[in-house]
Structures are given as C-alpha cells and as structure tokens.
Motif scaffolding. Structure first.
Motif, PDB file in Angstrom:
ATOM      1  N   LEU A  20       8.398  99.813  76.763  1.00  0.00           N
ATOM      2  CA  LEU A  20       7.489 100.121  77.879  1.00  0.00           C
ATOM      3  C   LEU A  20       6.037  99.420  77.534  1.00  0.00           C
ATOM      4  O   LEU A  20       5.344  98.705  78.124  1.00  0.00           O
ATOM      5  CB  LEU A  20       7.374 101.384  78.164  1.00  0.00           C
ATOM      6  CG  LEU A  20       6.166 101.959  79.290  1.00  0.00           C
ATOM      7  CD1 LEU A  20       6.742 101.426  80.590  1.00  0.00           C
ATOM      8  CD2 LEU A  20       6.198 103.501  79.149  1.00  0.00           C
ATOM      9  N   ASN A  23       5.557  95.621  77.752  1.00  0.00           N
ATOM     10  CA  ASN A  23       5.455  95.113  78.834  1.00  0.00           C
ATOM     11  C   ASN A  23       4.089  95.256  79.770  1.00  0.00           C
ATOM     12  O   ASN A  23       3.642  94.505  80.426  1.00  0.00           O
ATOM     13  CB  ASN A  23       6.561  95.873  79.787  1.00  0.00           C
ATOM     14  CG  ASN A  23       8.011  95.169  79.836  1.00  0.00           C
ATOM     15  OD1 ASN A  23       7.978  93.790  79.769  1.00  0.00           O
ATOM     16  ND2 ASN A  23       9.306  95.946  79.873  1.00  0.00           N
ATOM     17  N   SER A 154      11.913  92.439  74.870  1.00  0.00           N
ATOM     18  CA  SER A 154      11.525  92.919  76.239  1.00  0.00           C
ATOM     19  C   SER A 154      10.721  91.740  77.202  1.00  0.00           C
ATOM     20  O   SER A 154      11.023  91.806  78.337  1.00  0.00           O
ATOM     21  CB  SER A 154      10.669  94.151  76.327  1.00  0.00           C
ATOM     22  OG  SER A 154       9.376  93.892  75.608  1.00  0.00           O
ATOM     23  N   SER A 177      11.939  99.926  82.360  1.00  0.00           N
ATOM     24  CA  SER A 177      11.049 100.142  81.223  1.00  0.00           C
ATOM     25  C   SER A 177      10.919 101.647  81.222  1.00  0.00           C
ATOM     26  O   SER A 177      10.973 102.253  80.181  1.00  0.00           O
ATOM     27  CB  SER A 177       9.656  99.180  81.076  1.00  0.00           C
ATOM     28  OG  SER A 177       9.729  98.067  81.257  1.00  0.00           O
TER      29      SER A 177
END
Length: 208
Positions: A20, A23, A154, A177
């Motif tokens: 997460l 990102n 990612s 995410s």
C-alpha cells in the motif's frame, strides 16, 4: 524460528503494508497527473507532504505508545495490536475512497493514509524486540527483505491496471492495495505475540 507464527506475523504485515505505502509514494505523482490534471511541477510539494506528516505521526505515535505502557493503561500486546490496527485499517479506508473524491480531498486522504500508516512502527514493526530481543535485528531485517520485494512488484501491478483503463485501473489499484493491507492487519491481530519465545531465551550454563 521459521515455524514460529510470531515471526510470520512480522513478515506478512510488512509485505502487505509496504504494498500500500509504495503505491501511495511511488504512484502519487502519476495519480495526481492522470486523475486530477496536476502536473509534476505543481504536485511536487503535494507528493512530498505525506512523507513530512508521516515523520511527525511516527514520533507522536511512539510517545503515545510509551505513555500507555508506562501508565499501564494497556498491556504490551494490546498496545502493539492497537497501533497495528489503527496503522493499517485507516490507511486502507482512506485509500479506497481516493478515486471517488475531488483532488483536494484525495490529497488529504493520501496524506492521512501515509501518516496513520507510520503508527505501525509502534505496533508490529517494533514487536520483535518484545518476543525475541536477542534476534530482533535479524527478524526485522528479514521482514524488510520481504517488504522490499513487495515494493518491487506493486508498481508493475499498478502499471498493468492503469494501462488497461486509466479511471477503472486506479480504482482497482486502490481496492487491491487496501485489501492486501487489511489482510496483513488481520494476520497480525490473530497471530501477533509479545511473550518471549522459548528459542529466544538466554540459557545460562552453571559450571561447577
């Protein structure tokens, strides 16, 4: 060690959280440019702002955690799980809402997501010092290694989604995410431990 769930309760949340966070940090300038027409020159400061607020949040979180422990308001494992919950649940909540709001609110949500995520430093990230103080540096390094693999993968997944369709792609990126981040949170809440493990205890030999 490898059979100890407490160690996996460090590795897996590390992977999920960094998916997460990577990102949010790596993709933020592109997101602001693609979805909200804020070019790289204009969004430079906005992209750096989450890092500044995260630094402040991390310090405040550690102070609050120390206060709760020193005053014996909560036990050690409850403090670790509380800060892990707050540091992973709310970033997922803020992140999943980003594609549905205006640019100002989106930036605010991303700042809040990044900032609250650093509360995990008072949660599962520092937890190896509780259950295996002798091996804490090794366990934390192990978690960081797996975490970095997550950060490598990612952006490729993000690129795949937004290349398919820009608007829908970003929604899929944030939904995925958030889901991965919540998975890491649940794993830690179930398997996280603070008691010193048997293999981490110091065994003193008495010589006669």
């Amino acid at each position: 060690m490898i059979k100890t769930l407490a160690i996996w309760a460090i590795i897996i949340p590390n992977i999920c959280r960094f998916w997460l966070i990577s990102n949010l940090t790596v993709s933020l300038p592109t997101l602001l440019d693609n979805m909200f027409d804020l070019n790289f020159k204009k969004n430079g400061f906005l992209s750096a702002l989450p890092l500044i607020t995260s630094w402040i949040s991390m310090i405040l979180g550690s102070k609050i955690a120390d206060f709760l422990l020193s005053k014996k308001i909560l036990t050690l494992i409850r403090v670790r799980k509380l800060f892990t919950f707050v540091g992973m649940f709310f970033p997922s909540l803020f992140t999943v809402a980003v594609p549905y709001v205006d640019s100002t609110t989106a930036v605010t949500f991303m700042i809040l997501a990044s900032s609250t995520s650093t509360l995990c430093f008072s949660g599962f990230i520092i937890n190896p010092l509780d259950f295996a103080p002798r091996y804490a540096s090794f366990i934390m390094a192990l978690g960081t290694t797996f975490m970095l693999f997550s950060g490598l993968v990612s952006p490729f997944v993000t690129g795949y989604f937004i290349n398919q369709d820009n608007a829908t792609g970003w929604k899929n990126v944030f939904f995925l995410s958030s889901a991965i981040n919540l998975l890491g949170m649940v794993f830690y809440l179930i398997f996280g431990q603070a008691d010193i493990q048997d293999w981490a205890r110091e065994h003193r030999l008495t010589r006669f």
